[in-house]
Design an enzyme around this catalytic site. Sequence first.
Site, mmCIF file in Angstrom:
data_model
loop_
_atom_site.group_PDB
_atom_site.id
_atom_site.type_symbol
_atom_site.label_atom_id
_atom_site.label_comp_id
_atom_site.label_asym_id
_atom_site.label_seq_id
_atom_site.Cartn_x
_atom_site.Cartn_y
_atom_site.Cartn_z
ATOM 1 N N CYS A 178 0.806 -1.230 0.000
ATOM 2 C CA CYS A 178 0.000 0.000 0.000
ATOM 3 C C CYS A 178 0.841 1.284 0.000
ATOM 4 O O CYS A 178 0.357 2.340 -0.393
ATOM 5 C CB CYS A 178 -0.921 0.025 1.215
ATOM 6 N N HIS A 314 -3.144 7.818 6.287
ATOM 7 C CA HIS A 314 -3.357 6.551 5.594
ATOM 8 C C HIS A 314 -4.846 6.198 5.681
ATOM 9 O O HIS A 314 -5.456 5.814 4.684
ATOM 10 C CB HIS A 314 -2.483 5.470 6.223
ATOM 11 N N HIS A 352 -9.449 2.491 -1.169
ATOM 12 C CA HIS A 352 -8.011 2.271 -1.080
ATOM 13 C C HIS A 352 -7.445 1.940 -2.459
ATOM 14 O O HIS A 352 -7.797 0.924 -3.059
ATOM 15 C CB HIS A 352 -7.766 1.110 -0.118
ATOM 16 N N SER A 614 24.012 39.295 -54.890
ATOM 17 C CA SER A 614 24.773 40.531 -55.069
ATOM 18 C C SER A 614 25.138 41.132 -53.707
ATOM 19 O O SER A 614 25.924 40.568 -52.965
ATOM 20 C CB SER A 614 23.973 41.515 -55.920
#
Length: 794
Positions: A178, A314, A352, A614
């Site tokens: 994870c 988390h 998740h 030229s």
Amino acid sequence: MAQYTGLEIAVIGMSGRFPGAENINDFWFNLKNGVESVSFFTDEELREAGEDNADINDPSYVKANAYVENKEFFDAQFFNYRPDEARIMDPQTRLFHQCVWEALEDAGCNPENEKHKIALFAGSSANINWQVYSQLINQKGLVDSFTASQISNPRFMSSRISYCLNLRGPAVYLDTACSTSLVAVHEACKSLLTMDCNVAVAGGVTLTNKFKKGYKYQPGMIYSKDGHCRAFDADASGTIGGEGAAVVVLKTLKKAIADGDHIYAVIKGSGVNNDGKQKVGYTAPSVDGQTEAILRAQRWSKVEPASIGMIEAHGTATELGDPIEIEALNRTFGKSEKKYCAIGSVKSNFGHLDAAAGAAGLIKAVLALKNRQIPPSLNYQSPNSKIDFDDSPFYVNTSLKDWANETYPLRAGVSSFGIGGTNAHVVLEEPPLRQESSESRNFQLLLVSGKTENALKRNIENLSLFIQNESSVKLADVAYTLQNSRSHFEIRKAFVCNNNEYEGLNYLNDSSDETKSITPEKIVFMFSGQGSQYVGMCKELYDNENCFKETVDYCLNFIKQKFSKDLKPILFCVENNDINNTEYAQPTLFIIEYALSKLLIKWGIVPHILIGHSLGEYVAACISGVFTINDALTLVVKRGELMQQMSPGTMLSISINEENLLPLVGQYKDVSLAAVNSSELCVASGTDEAINNFSTKLNELEIQNRILHTSHAFHSFMMEPMLEAYQSELEKIKINKPQIPFISNVTGKEASYEEIRLTSYWKNQLRHSVNFSRGSRSAAFSENHMFFRGGAGQ
């Protein structure tokens, strides 16, 4: 006031695919508006998707997940894969190709730019059933087994994408469950600081080959009983499975500031460790391990915990996980009576994302810093009784909140903890104030390209919409990015737009113009001769381009000081018609062509070959380094003065080839072949009477011709009286070896130093025919040449 240690990393680009969000803008919209992107399925939908009836009827079966829409689509042609290769490629690898490309585009990092040494640190989830599925697809052996095993296996993802996109830094595939993508960010930061790369891409992806599929709830395990993730809530029972991809592009802060990059946020520090064996089981979290990882990140960052106003946790909403996570945070932050740090979890929005979870949380925190708003954490009503919020600085933020801090810069922490114990934490800070880009020219060149006509059209439409909707954007910044920070594909268009009035933007959607696929091998600068001058030529460039103006002013001042000639009124005053006098026409035309060349070179358009007609050969020789600018101006002024003193004459343009013209010219004593401009166009010079008689003869032969508006018979016998005086001027000049090849008017071939270092060459160049037809063929010896004509009207 932000203070930096020199170890900070800038987030300069992002990309992602999330449930309910196909891009970063959609993601932020869903975050701030509290959108839960979880899909709940009917029994019929699940059966159609291939789910077993026994599972569907099981009371513990939760008919929900969070999946990415349109994940089956992949532009194989864009990434140079065959259709059969794309079919068996792991869906995660397919999607990650796109996200890495988009993130690099967002960062303005073109992999083809040699200065970019780009690293890729990434990981994915296991997708075992795809291995079986890909073998079924490839039963007929359309792709050889060795290639098929690599394409269908995501562990080759980083190296394959690096090969595909020409990323030349380290290509590392990681798997820490994870925490994979946040560990990838940590490793990318280290790679930048050890200078293994100067740009790093980091992230992760989680996809399956399923769309509508539920899961079985098991008490105490990771997945929730009702399809909702209620992080830190009293009714929390776990998270749900989600899909997605998240990518960030990183560069050292010092370099990002120096390069003028757009900085979303600053990574102040990060920490990674493993729990080891000091926990109840392999899959269980550890307070000690998480505490150490957070402390490591804070020590690297050298910031006070009290300065951190947001934690993207988390937050899996599991019975064991949430209390341990808050306990670890309480240990690192300490007790506080004031609730100053908002805590939340993006898993409450879409579950998740496994290998992509950490980077998804990082992007959420980066967007919160960028927008100075803290988005809500969803599905929270009352605190989990096992979590000690009372004496902590933390509170679960449940509504969109404006974010400000009078004491510290805005800072956030991001946590990601992997099954098995690999913990990662990152400390972020708001970006430094960006220095506004300087003023630029009024008109900007917008370059747009695509691999196909349809792609080009979409890119043009998107660009037009962006410019018109973003009123604060500077067109010069857009032009710079398009020119220097984008890959240039085969099908291209260019638009010139007004920076102030956005004039010309309405043409961006006009696809009626022809588009071409051009990859020039050589760039050729062409310089016209006398006759193309007019009063006010390139006045707008003079007024708006400093480089052009400075070059013109230098030349004008040099001539004024050395020859007491003020050419500025002659060049720019509309009431003055002296510019057509040879004495003034030649130096003014030289100055304009020389200044145009210097401007193009400054813009990065550098010639490989030069050719002039030229007088134009003097500009070519000067750009080549044969003459210094002062010597070239001296010669051109003297050349013009001496020619002005010659007897008047006439020049005649004739639609005929050189071979057929020469016998006719030979019949007239006072007529010379002055120039061979193309296979069917020549010029004759001579006295007024001789040219008039010659024109009458040509009319009788039904050969088209016309008198040119010139004062003298250039490149004829009538120039011979000035040759001795001009040689005296040439002898005062140092003639250097050419640094850039240029084509000779005398031979029609590349000029050699052995010939041009002689004064006789420049006398012949003035007196004899201009062999421009042969010269232009020599300059364009292949089709892959791009010609830039420098003249009064260009």
